[in-house]
Design a protein around this motif. Structure first.
Motif, short mmCIF file in Angstrom:
data_model
loop_
_atom_site.label_atom_id
_atom_site.label_comp_id
_atom_site.label_asym_id
_atom_site.label_seq_id
_atom_site.Cartn_x
_atom_site.Cartn_y
_atom_site.Cartn_z
N ARG A 195 -34.90 -9.52 10.69
CA ARG A 195 -33.49 -9.90 10.77
C ARG A 195 -33.42 -11.37 11.12
NH1 ARG A 195 -29.65 -6.17 10.36
NH2 ARG A 195 -30.27 -3.97 10.43
N TYR A 196 -32.45 -12.06 10.53
CA TYR A 196 -32.42 -13.51 10.67
C TYR A 196 -32.25 -13.92 12.14
CZ TYR A 196 -31.39 -18.41 9.91
OH TYR A 196 -31.43 -19.77 9.94
N LYS A 197 -31.45 -13.20 12.90
CA LYS A 197 -31.24 -13.55 14.31
C LYS A 197 -32.54 -13.40 15.10
CE LYS A 197 -29.64 -8.92 15.68
NZ LYS A 197 -28.54 -8.16 16.33
N ASP A 198 -33.37 -12.41 14.74
CA ASP A 198 -34.65 -12.24 15.42
C ASP A 198 -35.61 -13.37 15.06
OD1 ASP A 198 -33.73 -9.91 16.60
OD2 ASP A 198 -34.49 -8.63 14.98
N PHE A 199 -35.62 -13.74 13.77
CA PHE A 199 -36.47 -14.85 13.36
C PHE A 199 -36.04 -16.14 14.04
CE2 PHE A 199 -36.67 -18.65 10.69
CZ PHE A 199 -38.05 -18.84 10.66
N LEU A 200 -34.73 -16.36 14.14
CA LEU A 200 -34.21 -17.58 14.74
C LEU A 200 -34.65 -17.70 16.20
CD1 LEU A 200 -32.47 -19.75 13.40
CD2 LEU A 200 -30.47 -18.74 14.47
N ARG A 201 -34.57 -16.60 16.92
CA ARG A 201 -35.01 -16.60 18.31
C ARG A 201 -36.50 -16.91 18.41
NH1 ARG A 201 -37.69 -12.84 20.48
NH2 ARG A 201 -37.03 -11.31 18.92
N LEU A 202 -37.29 -16.24 17.56
CA LEU A 202 -38.74 -16.46 17.55
C LEU A 202 -39.09 -17.89 17.18
CD1 LEU A 202 -41.66 -15.31 17.58
CD2 LEU A 202 -41.33 -14.71 15.18
N TYR A 203 -38.38 -18.43 16.20
CA TYR A 203 -38.65 -19.77 15.71
C TYR A 203 -38.37 -20.81 16.80
CZ TYR A 203 -38.33 -24.01 12.87
OH TYR A 203 -38.51 -25.28 12.36
N HIS A 204 -37.26 -20.67 17.49
CA HIS A 204 -36.90 -21.64 18.53
C HIS A 204 -37.84 -21.54 19.73
CE1 HIS A 204 -33.54 -23.17 16.41
NE2 HIS A 204 -32.75 -22.13 16.57
N GLU A 205 -38.29 -20.34 20.06
CA GLU A 205 -39.26 -20.18 21.15
C GLU A 205 -40.57 -20.88 20.80
OE1 GLU A 205 -39.71 -16.02 21.81
OE2 GLU A 205 -37.78 -15.79 22.86
N ALA A 206 -41.04 -20.69 19.56
CA ALA A 206 -42.28 -21.33 19.12
C ALA A 206 -42.11 -22.85 19.05
CB ALA A 206 -42.70 -20.79 17.76
N GLN A 207 -40.91 -23.28 18.71
CA GLN A 207 -40.63 -24.72 18.62
C GLN A 207 -40.73 -25.37 20.00
OE1 GLN A 207 -36.70 -25.78 17.11
NE2 GLN A 207 -37.66 -27.25 15.72
N LEU A 208 -40.21 -24.71 21.02
CA LEU A 208 -40.28 -25.22 22.38
C LEU A 208 -41.72 -25.30 22.88
CD1 LEU A 208 -37.24 -23.38 24.04
CD2 LEU A 208 -37.40 -25.81 23.45
N GLN A 209 -42.55 -24.36 22.42
CA GLN A 209 -43.95 -24.32 22.83
C GLN A 209 -44.85 -25.17 21.93
OE1 GLN A 209 -44.94 -20.16 22.82
NE2 GLN A 209 -43.31 -19.62 24.29
N GLY A 210 -44.26 -25.72 20.86
CA GLY A 210 -45.05 -26.54 19.92
C GLY A 210 -46.01 -25.72 19.07
#
Length: 286
Positions: A262-277
């Motif tokens: 689901r796009y909202k789940d991907f968005l959350r995962l993507y932003h978390e990974a972005q913060l962690q680099g």
């Protein structure tokens, strides 16, 4: 065990390898007819194809043809490629073998080709030896298939298209956005059950990438796309509410679903990974 006809063709096969043999003028696809053979039932013709994908069509097959499939570049990676072929459902008139240094291994019988299933093998396993089956009648027969040269990873995917679905891990989802043949955001409109797979009709609000045009635009003024994505029957996919991020592979001109969170789940995962680099690639999420 070799058929009597195949055993009689082997000396000619060896002769063909050291003498002049006819070549295909098209580097990607070949179309020929057994009616052009002078000796008919004892002719062996060499065909060389040098593309990552193409097709073969052999009308009124007689004798045999040897199909050499190779990439158009020479590199260490080329030696690790696999070949996937998808016979036409009306393909008939031949048996298909793998030929490696004169040793033959049966790949597809005539009756197997009618199933239209994808079959893959390592490029190191040899050339295709396609042997015509003698028939008493003169009914029109055609041996036809599409082929693709793929990496070992894609070979596994191609052979497992009918395998049960496996859930994607967080890492799988992030990598899918970077490496898939298509990446799109949208919703599921309808699911049709075909004989051996499900066909998912999707409407897209954002198309990030597609290897070939499997999704069609609604027009200049309408920023949407529609198309179909195949899935194995075992996945039990259903139409429903919400937006998804669709990713997957394109095999023989058809889209097959990979990870589809689901796009909202991907968005959350993507932003978390972005913060962690930890993101393997960047995606425009605006």
């Amino acid at each position: 065990m070799l058929t009597p006809m195949l055993a009689s063709l082997l000396p000619l096969l060896l002769l063909c390898r050291i003498s002049f043999c006819q070549y295909s003028s098209d580097q990607c696809s070949w179309k020929g007819s057994g009616l052009t053979h002078e000796g008919h039932t004892r002719d062996v013709e060499q065909v060389y194809l040098r593309c990552s994908q193409g097709s073969l069509e052999w009308l009124y097959p007689t004798g045999a043809i040897i199909v050499n499939l190779r990439p158009n570049t020479i590199s260490p990676v080329a030696a690790r490629l696999s070949v996937c072929i998808k016979p036409s459902t009306d393909s008939s008139g031949t048996n298909i073998y793998l030929d490696r240094n004169g040793k033959l291994r049966l790949l597809l019988r005539e009756q197997d080709q009618a199933q239209g299933k994808v079959h893959c093998f390592s490029i190191q396993e040899g050339a295709l030896f396609i042997e015509a089956i003698p028939h008493m009648d003169i009914r029109r027969r055609i041996t036809a298939f599409q082929y693709e040269l793929v990496s070992d990873r894609l070979r596994v995917e191609a052979e497992s298209l009918s395998a049960p679905c496996q859930p994607c891990s967080n890492t799988d989802m992030l990598l899918a956005v970077c490496t898939s043949d298509f990446v799109a955001r949208g919703s599921i409109k309808k699911v049709d059950q075909e004989e051996d797979h499900s066909s998912v009709t999707v409407e897209l609000s954002r198309l990030y990438r597609q290897k070939i045009q499997v999704f069609v635009s609604g027009g200049v003024r309408v920023r949407s796309w529609t198309g179909h994505i195949n899935m194995p029957l075992q996945c039990g996919v259903r139409s429903g509410e919400g937006e998804f991020l669709f990713t997957g592979t394109v095999r023989f001109g058809e889209a097959w679903m990979g990870c589809a969170p689901r796009y909202k789940d991907f968005l959350r995962l993507y932003h978390e990974a972005q913060l962690q680099g930890n993101n393997p690639c960047q995606v425009d999420t605006d």
